[in-house]
Design a protein around this motif. Structure first.
Motif, PDB file in Angstrom:
ATOM      1  N   ALA A  94       0.608  -1.248  -0.010  1.00  0.00           N
ATOM      2  CA  ALA A  94       0.106  -0.027   0.143  1.00  0.00           C
ATOM      3  C   ALA A  94       0.688   1.507   0.012  1.00  0.00           C
ATOM      4  N   SER A  95       2.152   1.111   0.213  1.00  0.00           N
ATOM      5  CA  SER A  95       2.866   2.203   0.159  1.00  0.00           C
ATOM      6  C   SER A  95       3.109   2.979  -1.269  1.00  0.00           C
ATOM      7  N   ARG A  96       2.880   2.263  -2.176  1.00  0.00           N
ATOM      8  CA  ARG A  96       2.697   2.671  -3.522  1.00  0.00           C
ATOM      9  C   ARG A  96       1.427   3.475  -3.873  1.00  0.00           C
ATOM     10  N   VAL A  97       0.346   3.265  -3.039  1.00  0.00           N
ATOM     11  CA  VAL A  97      -0.843   3.748  -3.445  1.00  0.00           C
ATOM     12  C   VAL A  97      -0.719   5.256  -3.197  1.00  0.00           C
ATOM     13  N   THR A  98      -1.074   6.252  -4.265  1.00  0.00           N
ATOM     14  CA  THR A  98      -1.067   7.656  -4.144  1.00  0.00           C
ATOM     15  C   THR A  98      -2.375   8.107  -3.806  1.00  0.00           C
ATOM     16  N   THR A  99      -3.671   7.480  -4.048  1.00  0.00           N
ATOM     17  CA  THR A  99      -4.866   8.044  -3.565  1.00  0.00           C
ATOM     18  C   THR A  99      -5.567   6.780  -3.071  1.00  0.00           C
TER      19      THR A  99
END
Length: 198
Positions: A94-99
């Motif tokens: 989830a660290s790669r989720v921007t929104t």
């Protein structure tokens, strides 16, 4: 053309062992993480939705509180806000989720387009803000929330690719029907390998 990834409802309650777990859910989580590790730079933004239901009440009839769920429009209690079941699956990076998008807050909601971001914007607004014209979609469940999100994206004129090896459904027959419906409406059916090839 600006491309983004939409990750639909890869949550503990929708993966194996959860309140509404589907077979292959954990594999979807790890597969999306691998895609982001290898091809994350292809995306201008990464959006992720989660069911985020109220702890009290039936959430507009979504929870079967007065009888058995019919597993069509009424469901067992799942993805209650702030619980472990509502968390992203641990194999999803989830660290790669921007929104982040939360949906279903007190009412039934299947499409990610029915949710809101942390600042109260809609997914539609967030996509427009990033200038997104192409949307790859992965997640759970093929025959419910993935389907609803893809159809809304197509209605908005986006070029949509469903990453077939990174979705998992409730039932085989309804999942096949959902993929056929999405394709008939204009979605491309692709694979994570095709994304990696560009």
């Amino acid at each position: 053309m600006t491309r983004a990834l939409l990750i639909v409802d890869v949550q503990n309650d929708f993966t194996e062992g959860g309140a509404l777990g589907v077979d292959g859910g954990a594999a979807v989580a790890s597969g999306i993480s691998a895609l982001l590790a290898n091809a994350g730079d292809r995306y201008a933004a990464v959006f992720a939705s989660r069911d985020w239901h109220d702890a009290t009440g039936d959430n507009g009839g979504h929870f079967a509180t007065d009888g058995a769920p019919d597993f069509v429009s009424t469901w067992p209690v799942h993805c209650v806000a702030g619980t472990a079941g509502a968390d992203y699956h641990p194999d999803l990076d989830a660290s790669r989720v921007t929104t982040h998008i939360r949906k279903g807050q007190g009412e039934p909601a299947y499409s990610a387009f029915q949710g809101t971001t942390d600042d109260g914007s809609t997914l539609r607004d967030a996509l427009a803000e990033h200038g997104v014209t192409e949307l790859d979609v992965a997640g759970i469940a093929t025959d419910y929330c993935v389907r609803a999100s893809v159809l809304d994206a197509l209605d908005d004129g986006l070029a949509v690719t469903v990453i077939e090896d990174l979705v998992a459904g409730v039932a085989d027959e309804s999942s096949r029907a959902a993929l056929e419906e999405m394709a008939s409406r204009g979605a491309r059916l692709g694979t994570s390998d095709s994304v990696l090839r560009g």
